[in-house]
Design a protein around this motif. Structure first.
Motif, mmCIF file in Angstrom:
data_model
loop_
_atom_site.group_PDB
_atom_site.id
_atom_site.type_symbol
_atom_site.label_atom_id
_atom_site.label_comp_id
_atom_site.label_asym_id
_atom_site.label_seq_id
_atom_site.Cartn_x
_atom_site.Cartn_y
_atom_site.Cartn_z
ATOM 1 N N LYS A 1 0.885 -1.174 0.000
ATOM 2 C CA LYS A 1 0.000 0.000 0.000
ATOM 3 C C LYS A 1 0.916 1.216 0.000
ATOM 4 N N LEU A 2 0.899 1.947 -1.083
ATOM 5 C CA LEU A 2 1.874 3.029 -1.226
ATOM 6 C C LEU A 2 1.250 4.410 -1.052
ATOM 7 N N THR A 3 2.024 5.303 -0.474
ATOM 8 C CA THR A 3 1.622 6.710 -0.431
ATOM 9 C C THR A 3 2.142 7.373 -1.693
ATOM 10 N N TRP A 4 1.422 8.338 -2.183
ATOM 11 C CA TRP A 4 1.717 8.975 -3.464
ATOM 12 C C TRP A 4 1.222 10.398 -3.407
ATOM 13 N N LEU A 5 1.668 11.168 -4.332
ATOM 14 C CA LEU A 5 1.303 12.586 -4.325
ATOM 15 C C LEU A 5 1.196 13.050 -5.773
ATOM 16 N N THR A 6 0.050 13.627 -6.123
ATOM 17 C CA THR A 6 -0.123 14.079 -7.503
ATOM 18 C C THR A 6 0.815 15.237 -7.825
ATOM 19 N N VAL A 7 1.406 15.168 -9.006
ATOM 20 C CA VAL A 7 2.285 16.253 -9.450
ATOM 21 C C VAL A 7 1.385 17.349 -10.019
ATOM 22 N N ASP A 8 1.097 18.347 -9.217
ATOM 23 C CA ASP A 8 0.343 19.517 -9.710
ATOM 24 C C ASP A 8 0.617 20.703 -8.793
ATOM 25 N N GLU A 9 -0.158 21.769 -8.955
ATOM 26 C CA GLU A 9 0.114 23.005 -8.208
ATOM 27 C C GLU A 9 -0.183 22.846 -6.713
ATOM 28 N N ASP A 10 -0.899 21.789 -6.336
ATOM 29 C CA ASP A 10 -1.237 21.579 -4.923
ATOM 30 C C ASP A 10 -0.021 21.131 -4.105
ATOM 31 N N ALA A 11 0.865 20.384 -4.741
ATOM 32 C CA ALA A 11 2.040 19.849 -4.034
ATOM 33 C C ALA A 11 2.890 21.001 -3.488
ATOM 34 N N THR A 12 3.283 20.857 -2.216
ATOM 35 C CA THR A 12 3.905 21.967 -1.494
ATOM 36 C C THR A 12 5.260 21.551 -0.929
ATOM 37 N N ASP A 13 6.255 22.389 -1.129
ATOM 38 C CA ASP A 13 7.578 22.101 -0.558
ATOM 39 C C ASP A 13 7.556 22.248 0.959
ATOM 40 N N CYS A 14 8.318 21.420 1.633
ATOM 41 C CA CYS A 14 8.493 21.593 3.077
ATOM 42 C C CYS A 14 9.803 20.945 3.499
ATOM 43 N N ILE A 15 10.176 21.178 4.741
ATOM 44 C CA ILE A 15 11.404 20.589 5.297
ATOM 45 C C ILE A 15 11.006 19.694 6.464
ATOM 46 N N LEU A 16 11.524 18.471 6.462
ATOM 47 C CA LEU A 16 11.299 17.560 7.586
ATOM 48 C C LEU A 16 12.573 17.485 8.410
ATOM 49 N N LEU A 17 12.441 17.645 9.711
ATOM 50 C CA LEU A 17 13.608 17.597 10.596
ATOM 51 C C LEU A 17 13.498 16.395 11.509
ATOM 52 N N ASP A 18 14.622 15.750 11.692
ATOM 53 C CA ASP A 18 14.642 14.585 12.560
ATOM 54 C C ASP A 18 15.931 14.634 13.380
ATOM 55 N N TYR A 19 15.894 14.044 14.563
ATOM 56 C CA TYR A 19 17.033 14.209 15.471
ATOM 57 C C TYR A 19 17.493 12.905 16.098
ATOM 58 N N ASP A 20 18.755 12.913 16.430
ATOM 59 C CA ASP A 20 19.343 11.815 17.201
ATOM 60 C C ASP A 20 19.694 12.367 18.595
ATOM 61 N N TYR A 21 20.078 11.481 19.507
ATOM 62 C CA TYR A 21 20.522 11.942 20.823
ATOM 63 C C TYR A 21 21.726 12.859 20.677
ATOM 64 N N LEU A 22 21.839 13.804 21.592
ATOM 65 C CA LEU A 22 22.965 14.744 21.550
ATOM 66 C C LEU A 22 24.262 14.097 22.005
ATOM 67 N N ILE A 23 24.155 13.073 22.836
ATOM 68 C CA ILE A 23 25.375 12.430 23.323
ATOM 69 C C ILE A 23 25.350 10.938 23.008
ATOM 70 N N THR A 24 26.549 10.363 22.989
ATOM 71 C CA THR A 24 26.705 8.988 22.517
ATOM 72 C C THR A 24 26.688 7.968 23.657
ATOM 73 N N LYS A 25 26.649 8.444 24.899
ATOM 74 C CA LYS A 25 26.744 7.510 26.013
ATOM 75 C C LYS A 25 25.392 7.350 26.702
ATOM 76 N N LYS A 26 25.022 6.099 26.915
ATOM 77 C CA LYS A 26 23.697 5.817 27.471
ATOM 78 C C LYS A 26 23.560 6.336 28.900
ATOM 79 N N LYS A 27 24.528 6.006 29.707
ATOM 80 C CA LYS A 27 24.452 6.432 31.102
ATOM 81 C C LYS A 27 25.689 7.254 31.435
#
Ligand code: ATP
Ligand code: MG
Ligand code: MG
Length: 529
Positions: free
Chosen positions: A433-459
């Motif tokens: 089941k795939l997500t899709w997006l019509t190529v037309d004037e409705d399609a809108t640019d955006c930026i997706l931000l994702d993050y990892d932990y700031l430090i590498t040590k668990k404890k």
């Protein structure tokens, strides 16, 4: 004691206070106005509010401002804002400094009763003597001499500055906190509330029990690393003949891969490793709210740990999984495709049209969205790569298609796909089941931000250097194209990009910048990629 507590199923708690009477409970949250609140403070604040509410009592927000060198008014404002963010009422506010006059009188009383003495022993020596349980050379000075020196301290004179005031409890106690603790110190820095009125300031050990008693606090909640101090707290009130206060202690919380210390977080800000105190990677109230944490999840999670006496090392995943359960039923569904590698597909048999669909199939109250259809759609590269010639797959909210032709470049990247609409096909029989997006004037640019932990040590352990633990790269940006419904979202709105995860609108689009969305962790995959 206070261990008669049971955190039952999530959402139902039974944590009780000792000696608590309906309508007679008064608690207080005493932050030092020296920075922003983090999730550890949130635990303390929420617990205090929880008991005030449960017993129909009162919560005091007390700014614990006994050290003018560290504190500022601006932090008081930010702390009140942070409390509002987690739904803690700060309508009753006080300051430890409101009680400086009374505390000064009480210090004089202790001296006159022979229960406090001024000491000009060097700090280093004092520390050594305390460890070795040796009495100070000043311990048996006369009351007159102590009063004279304390007056010098109050003036901030040269002699006064060499002295501090110590409670005369028991230099030989097995409990270090009872070995004549310091109760007053000189400080010439102007205070943000009382200006230059005072040159002497009570320590936390002296101020806390006194203000608790004077303010009518019935239950003083403290993290249990203070437990050794409980007898000292009681000693202060008893020696001054003041009303007793019940201490209820609880375990500190820590989180994996996380620093919970204002000083260490400040370092990240100063180094420019984060944008500020509200960085989505920060464990501050501002940071986690910005990343899509709901008050409800935070409260539930914290009260679940409420009764624990252990210093807990908590998993972010569990908190985010709880948050997910809260946002999933109310998060509208939209579609986005990653710009990098996006594949334009031609769909034979498709015509351009716009249809309305519910934004959430299981929550029709959320209303409808407009979905654009057309003969050209974008697919994510990853989805396009998974396709096989002749295969029948489902385009979500549309119907089935046959894969007719896949074109790849010499690196194996899909550059175009020909599909053929097959609306008679059964979507229950397809695997994809795939997500899709019509190529037309409705399609809108955006930026997706994702993050990892700031430090590498668990404890993080005592002695670890923060600079050795910094994750080299912890912010990930993806350019994306989304359906036009996202143009109506407002800052802070939470929704789902189907098959990508939950997101929160961090910065709406401007004339020059597309909208920025932050991915909300869901307790499963660590990052989006
Ligand atoms: P930090 O240096 O990290 O800011 P702090 O304890 O010095 O912590 P305060 O402003 O004095 O900061 O703390 C206010 C209240 O929050 C105190 O009652 C303290 O016990 C509580 N608190 C602080 N950190 C935690 C934590 N990690 N878990 C639970 N309670 C905490
Ligand atoms: Mg403190
Ligand atoms: Mg601290």
């Amino acid at each position: 004691n206070n261990k008669g507590s049971k955190a039952a199923d999530q959402g139902k708690f039974e944590i009780g206070l000792t000696d608590a009477m309906m309508g007679k409970v008064c608690t207080r949250f005493p932050p030092e106005p020296s920075g922003y609140l983090h999730i550890g403070h949130a635990k303390a604040a929420l617990l205090n509010q929880y008991f005030a509410d449960t017993y129909k009592g009162k919560l005091i927000i007390r700014f614990d401002d006994t050290n003018p060198s560290k504190e500022k008014s601006e932090y008081e404002e930010s702390i009140k804002e942070d409390l509002a963010l987690i739904g803690v009422d700060s309508s009753v506010v006080s300051h430890t400094s409101d009680f400086f006059d009374q505390m000064y009188e009480l210090a004089l009383k202790l001296i006159k009763d022979g229960k406090a003495f001024c000491d000009d022993t060097e700090q280093m020596t004092m520390r050594e003597e305390r460890t070795a349980r040796i009495p100070s050379k000043c311990r048996d000075n006369s009351i007159e001499e102590n009063l004279r020196r304390f007056a010098e301290m109050a003036k901030g004179s040269e002699e006064g500055l060499k002295n501090c005031l110590r409670a005369k409890i028991d230099y030989n106690s097995p409990n270090g906190t009872m070995r004549d603790p310091v109760i007053y110190r000189c400080n010439l820095t102007p205070h943000h509330c009382t200006g230059d009125k005072w040159k002497v300031y009570p320590t936390y050990d002296f101020a806390c029990p006194i203000v608790d008693s004077l303010e009518g606090v019935s239950h003083a909640l403290r993290t249990n690393e203070y437990r050794d101090r409980n007898v000292q707290y009681d000693w202060m009130l008893e020696s001054l003949g003041m009303r007793k206060v019940t201490i209820w202690d609880f375990g500190r919380i820590n989180f994996v891969y996380t620093l919970l210390s204002k000083r260490k977080l400040q370092w990240f800000v100063d180094q420019g490793l984060v944008a500020g105190w509200d960085d989505p990677r920060f464990p501050t109230v501002r940071g986690i709210r910005r990343r899509g944490m709901t008050i409800e999840a935070l409260k539930t999670y914290i009260l679940m740990q409420g009764a624990s006496q252990n210093t807990l090392l908590l998993e972010w995943d569990k908190l985010w999984a709880l948050n997910r359960k809260i946002i999933d039923p109310i998060a509208p569904r939209y579609v986005a495709v990653l710009k990098e590698g996006a594949v334009v597909c031609n769909i034979a048999g498709a015509t351009a049209e716009i249809k309305e669909h519910p934004v959430h199939k299981k929550n029709l109250e959320l209303g409808n969205k407009k979905t654009h259809y057309g003969p050209k759609v974008y697919l994510d590269q990853e989805d396009a790569k998974s396709l096989e010639d002749g295969e029948e797959v489902t385009l979500m909210d549309w119907g089935n298609v046959f894969v007719r032709k896949i074109v790849k470049d010499d690196k194996g990247e899909v550059t175009s796909v020909d599909l053929e609409l097959h609306l008679a096909g059964d979507f229950k029989k397809t695997k994809k089941k795939l997500t899709w997006l019509t190529v037309d004037e409705d399609a809108t640019d955006c930026i997706l931000l994702d993050y990892d932990y700031l430090i590498t040590k668990k404890k993080v352990e005592e002695g670890d250097e923060v600079k050795d633990l910094v994750t080299p790269e912890s912010e990930f940006r993806y350019a994306a194209i989304a359906d036009g419904n996202i143009r109506d979202l407002k800052k802070g709105d939470i929704f789902q990009f189907e098959r990508k995860g939950y997101f929160i609108l961090d910065a709406p689009a401007t004339a020059t910048e597309p909208a920025h969305f932050i991915r909300i962790p869901d307790g499963k995959a660590a990052t989006m990629a």
